[in-house]
Design a protein around this motif. Structure first.
Motif, PDB file in Angstrom:
ATOM      1  N   LEU A  71       2.125  94.290  44.031  1.00 30.31           N
ATOM      2  CA  LEU A  71       2.994  93.916  42.911  1.00 30.31           C
ATOM      3  C   LEU A  71       3.701  92.589  43.190  1.00 30.31           C
ATOM      4  CD1 LEU A  71       3.917  94.928  40.125  1.00 30.31           C
ATOM      5  CD2 LEU A  71       5.807  96.111  41.246  1.00 30.31           C
ATOM      6  N   THR A  74       2.580  89.328  41.451  1.00 28.28           N
ATOM      7  CA  THR A  74       2.911  88.970  40.073  1.00 28.28           C
ATOM      8  C   THR A  74       4.209  88.169  40.055  1.00 28.28           C
ATOM      9  OG1 THR A  74       4.143  91.023  39.799  1.00 28.28           O
ATOM     10  CG2 THR A  74       1.831  91.072  39.184  1.00 28.28           C
ATOM     11  N   ARG A  79       7.342  90.883  35.653  1.00 30.90           N
ATOM     12  CA  ARG A  79       7.823  92.228  36.004  1.00 30.90           C
ATOM     13  C   ARG A  79       9.059  92.609  35.201  1.00 30.90           C
ATOM     14  NH1 ARG A  79       6.773  90.150  41.233  1.00 30.90           N
ATOM     15  NH2 ARG A  79       9.002  89.840  41.602  1.00 30.90           N
ATOM     16  N   SER A  82       8.051  93.112  31.479  1.00 35.94           N
ATOM     17  CA  SER A  82       7.374  94.383  31.173  1.00 35.94           C
ATOM     18  C   SER A  82       8.349  95.547  31.228  1.00 35.94           C
ATOM     19  CB  SER A  82       6.179  94.675  32.091  1.00 35.94           C
ATOM     20  OG  SER A  82       5.989  93.704  33.051  1.00 35.94           O
ATOM     21  N   ALA A  83       9.248  95.518  32.227  1.00 30.80           N
ATOM     22  CA  ALA A  83      10.225  96.605  32.328  1.00 30.80           C
ATOM     23  C   ALA A  83      11.159  96.603  31.121  1.00 30.80           C
ATOM     24  CB  ALA A  83      11.028  96.477  33.624  1.00 30.80           C
ATOM     25  N   GLY A  86       9.234  97.843  28.056  1.00 32.27           N
ATOM     26  CA  GLY A  86       9.008  99.282  28.218  1.00 32.27           C
ATOM     27  C   GLY A  86      10.295 100.063  27.987  1.00 32.27           C
ATOM     28  N   ILE A 101       6.933 104.311  30.124  1.00 30.94           N
ATOM     29  CA  ILE A 101       6.021 104.036  31.237  1.00 30.94           C
ATOM     30  C   ILE A 101       4.738 103.371  30.732  1.00 30.94           C
ATOM     31  CG2 ILE A 101       4.540 105.136  32.967  1.00 30.94           C
ATOM     32  CD1 ILE A 101       6.725 107.159  33.448  1.00 30.94           C
ATOM     33  N   THR A 104       5.321  99.745  29.503  1.00 27.16           N
ATOM     34  CA  THR A 104       5.536  98.850  30.651  1.00 27.16           C
ATOM     35  C   THR A 104       4.214  98.503  31.329  1.00 27.16           C
ATOM     36  OG1 THR A 104       7.705  99.821  31.066  1.00 27.16           O
ATOM     37  CG2 THR A 104       6.699  98.605  32.871  1.00 27.16           C
ATOM     38  N   GLU A 105       3.401  99.536  31.577  1.00 27.99           N
ATOM     39  CA  GLU A 105       2.147  99.313  32.289  1.00 27.99           C
ATOM     40  C   GLU A 105       1.171  98.471  31.471  1.00 27.99           C
ATOM     41  OE1 GLU A 105       1.515  99.788  35.280  1.00 27.99           O
ATOM     42  OE2 GLU A 105       3.012 101.228  35.966  1.00 27.99           O
ATOM     43  N   LEU A 108       2.402  94.895  31.653  1.00 27.08           N
ATOM     44  CA  LEU A 108       2.178  94.359  33.003  1.00 27.08           C
ATOM     45  C   LEU A 108       0.691  94.067  33.245  1.00 27.08           C
ATOM     46  CD1 LEU A 108       3.597  93.858  35.835  1.00 27.08           C
ATOM     47  CD2 LEU A 108       2.730  96.109  36.453  1.00 27.08           C
ATOM     48  N   LEU A 109      -0.154  95.027  32.885  1.00 24.71           N
ATOM     49  CA  LEU A 109      -1.600  94.846  33.097  1.00 24.71           C
ATOM     50  C   LEU A 109      -2.130  93.683  32.259  1.00 24.71           C
ATOM     51  CD1 LEU A 109      -2.781  98.563  33.296  1.00 24.71           C
ATOM     52  CD2 LEU A 109      -3.098  96.835  35.071  1.00 24.71           C
ATOM     53  N   MET A 112      -1.122  90.486  33.885  1.00 19.38           N
ATOM     54  CA  MET A 112      -1.913  90.183  35.099  1.00 19.38           C
ATOM     55  C   MET A 112      -3.307  89.709  34.733  1.00 19.38           C
ATOM     56  SD  MET A 112      -0.873  92.932  38.059  1.00 19.38           S
ATOM     57  CE  MET A 112      -0.982  94.419  37.102  1.00 19.38           C
ATOM     58  N   VAL A 113      -3.910  90.361  33.713  1.00 15.12           N
ATOM     59  CA  VAL A 113      -5.265  89.960  33.287  1.00 15.12           C
ATOM     60  C   VAL A 113      -5.226  88.538  32.730  1.00 15.12           C
ATOM     61  CG1 VAL A 113      -7.087  90.412  31.619  1.00 15.12           C
ATOM     62  CG2 VAL A 113      -6.072  92.309  32.909  1.00 15.12           C
ATOM     63  N   THR A 116      -4.962  85.998  35.433  1.00 12.41           N
ATOM     64  CA  THR A 116      -6.203  85.853  36.203  1.00 12.41           C
ATOM     65  C   THR A 116      -7.223  84.982  35.475  1.00 12.41           C
ATOM     66  OG1 THR A 116      -5.803  88.119  36.901  1.00 12.41           O
ATOM     67  CG2 THR A 116      -7.917  87.154  37.528  1.00 12.41           C
TER      68      THR A 116
ATOM     69  N   ILE B 180      -5.263  94.846  41.112  1.00 12.23           N
ATOM     70  CA  ILE B 180      -4.533  94.857  39.839  1.00 12.23           C
ATOM     71  C   ILE B 180      -4.067  96.278  39.513  1.00 12.23           C
ATOM     72  CG2 ILE B 180      -6.454  95.218  38.225  1.00 12.23           C
ATOM     73  CD1 ILE B 180      -5.351  92.801  36.651  1.00 12.23           C
ATOM     74  N   ALA B 183      -1.147  97.169  41.899  1.00 10.80           N
ATOM     75  CA  ALA B 183       0.083  96.541  41.432  1.00 10.80           C
ATOM     76  C   ALA B 183       0.687  97.359  40.299  1.00 10.80           C
ATOM     77  CB  ALA B 183      -0.196  95.109  40.970  1.00 10.80           C
ATOM     78  N   ALA B 184      -0.170  97.820  39.380  1.00  8.85           N
ATOM     79  CA  ALA B 184       0.313  98.625  38.260  1.00  8.85           C
ATOM     80  C   ALA B 184       0.918  99.938  38.771  1.00  8.85           C
ATOM     81  CB  ALA B 184      -0.815  98.903  37.277  1.00  8.85           C
ATOM     82  N   PHE B 186       2.456 100.391  41.586  1.00  7.16           N
ATOM     83  CA  PHE B 186       3.761 100.119  42.183  1.00  7.16           C
ATOM     84  C   PHE B 186       4.860 100.033  41.131  1.00  7.16           C
ATOM     85  CE2 PHE B 186       1.447  99.302  45.904  1.00  7.16           C
ATOM     86  CZ  PHE B 186       2.334  99.324  46.956  1.00  7.16           C
ATOM     87  N   MET B 187       4.481  99.716  39.908  1.00  9.27           N
ATOM     88  CA  MET B 187       5.464  99.597  38.833  1.00  9.27           C
ATOM     89  C   MET B 187       5.867 100.975  38.316  1.00  9.27           C
ATOM     90  SD  MET B 187       6.933  96.967  37.529  1.00  9.27           S
ATOM     91  CE  MET B 187       7.983  96.551  36.155  1.00  9.27           C
ATOM     92  N   LEU B 188       5.063 102.001  38.585  1.00 14.05           N
ATOM     93  CA  LEU B 188       5.341 103.338  38.046  1.00 14.05           C
ATOM     94  C   LEU B 188       6.689 103.877  38.509  1.00 14.05           C
ATOM     95  CD1 LEU B 188       1.897 105.168  38.350  1.00 14.05           C
ATOM     96  CD2 LEU B 188       3.140 104.657  36.253  1.00 14.05           C
ATOM     97  N   ILE B 191       9.872 102.104  36.821  1.00 12.40           N
ATOM     98  CA  ILE B 191      10.037 102.336  35.379  1.00 12.40           C
ATOM     99  C   ILE B 191      10.300 103.815  35.103  1.00 12.40           C
ATOM    100  CG2 ILE B 191       7.575 102.610  34.797  1.00 12.40           C
ATOM    101  CD1 ILE B 191      10.261 100.838  32.683  1.00 12.40           C
ATOM    102  N   LEU B 194      13.984 104.173  35.936  1.00 10.34           N
ATOM    103  CA  LEU B 194      14.773 103.440  34.950  1.00 10.34           C
ATOM    104  C   LEU B 194      14.965 104.284  33.700  1.00 10.34           C
ATOM    105  CD1 LEU B 194      15.983 100.549  34.489  1.00 10.34           C
ATOM    106  CD2 LEU B 194      13.864  99.980  33.328  1.00 10.34           C
TER     107      LEU B 194
END
Lengths: 118, 253
Positions: A71, A74, A79, A82-83, A86, A101, A104-105, A108-109, A112-113, A116, B180, B183-184, B186-188, B191, B194
């Protein structure tokens, strides 16, 4: 004495027992002992809850701002963004944790894509 | 829900072993729920963190069983990563777990029946963490009072075992995951905390404490890394409590 300072198979387990089990179950046992003696509305409990909440919030923020592992690759903007999105979705959908959740994911994904392939 | 079973069970004979087993299994079944799915997914994130920190599978599964509360485990891994000694690590974990005491205080009167022995409550208190606590407070009123301890034993033990399996599985597949996805994962954890922490706050002061903690945590981390958690808890929590007092407890929602 750190986690890796004694080179035997049992030291990490002893470390986990003292720094982990003892440090958590003491509070649970104290809770049983106090159960019924303290009112749920008592001001002391409000203070305890406030301190504990701020402390766990600090853990959360540090995991987002200063992350470990993959993580950390990124950007902090992605980060936090996304938080935040979310969390907004979580509030919008009647405090639905699962929605928070997933959103957020997804953000974030996607971020990242995009990073890249751009 | 009305507490219909209270008066009826108080006068009846002690529950049979068969009844206890039945309600234990019903407790296990109560675990099949959305909060449990969320918890399992954040344990995936936690296991990924443990892999990264160099813990072995056995150590991490052991940690899951003996500590159970997720914030405590994340803090312990953080302390180990920072190279903290045993005392400092124990102190940080203890601070992050203070909240378990009031949670247990709330749950004990709900679980205790007329015949409940104290040691049973001490054993069951080990299962208390956010998810099992939420499941228990939502459903315990539908359980006959004499059988609530059996039922909660089912909730707690099945939830712990499920997540021990989750942790082990993550260790087996972690090396094959693309970065990738890791990393996702690790965010679990952040959040999940939170949102669930916000949802579980009982009074406005809890939300204030949370916002202050989120802001002050990283700032204090930069200034006083060794004591950042303690300092944030005291300062943020203290200010939130002050607000609670000054607002004449009108902030209770």
């Amino acid at each position: 004495m750190t986690f890796s300072s004694i080179d035997t198979w049992w030291w990490p387990y002893l470390f986990i027992l003292i720094a982990g089990w003892l440090a958590t179950d003491s509070w649970r046992f104290l809770g049983v002992y106090l159960g019924g003696r303290l009112s749920e509305k008592s001001d002391l409990l409000v203070l305890v809850r406030c301190v504990a909440t701020a402390l766990v919030a600090a853990v959360i923020a540090n995991l987002i701002v200063f992350p470990a592992g993959p993580l950390a690759e990124t950007t902090i903007r992605l980060r936090v963004f996304s938080a935040a999105i979310g969390f907004a979705a979580f509030l919008w959908f009647g405090k639905n944790v699962l929605v928070g959740i997933v959103v957020t994911e997804v953000v974030l994904l996607s971020g990242m894509v995009l990073a890249t392939y751009s | 829900m009305p507490d219909v079973n209270d008066s009826a069970s108080a006068a009846s004979s002690p529950p049979t072993a068969q009844e206890c087993l039945l309600w234990y299994l019903r407790g296990c079944r109560a675990v099949i729920s959305i909060p449990a799915v969320i918890l399992a997914s954040s344990f995936v994130g936690f296991a990924a963190l443990a892999v990264e920190a160099g813990f072995t599978m056995a150590q991490t599964v052991f940690m899951t069983a003996v500590i159970w509360a997720l914030p405590a485990k994340v803090v312990l891994i953080g302390a180990v990563l920072a190279g903290n000694g045993l005392a400092a690590a124990a102190f940080a974990v203890a601070l992050s777990s203070v909240r378990l005491a009031p949670m247990v205080v709330v749950l004990v009167p709900e679980l205790r029946g007329p015949r409940t022995r104290n040691w049973v409550l001490y054993v069951l208190s080990h299962f208390v963490a956010v998810t099992s606590w939420v499941i228990a407070l939502e459903n315990v009123r539908n359980v006959p009072r004499d059988l609530r301890t059996s039922w909660y034993a089912g909730v707690g033990s099945s939830l712990i075992m499920l997540n021990m399996v989750v942790v082990a599985v993550v260790f087996m597949i972690a090396d094959d995951l693309p970065p990738i996805i890791s990393a996702a994962l690790f965010m679990l954890t952040p959040i999940y905390f939170l949102t669930s922490l916000w949802a579980s706050a009982r009074e406005r002061a809890g939300h204030i404490a949370m916002v202050l903690g989120l802001i002050m945590g990283p700032l204090f981390h930069l200034v006083i890394p060794d004591f950042s958690l303690l300092a944030t808890g005291m300062a943020g929590g203290g200010l939130a409590y002050l607000h609670h007092r000054l607002s004449g407890r009108g902030g209770t929602t």
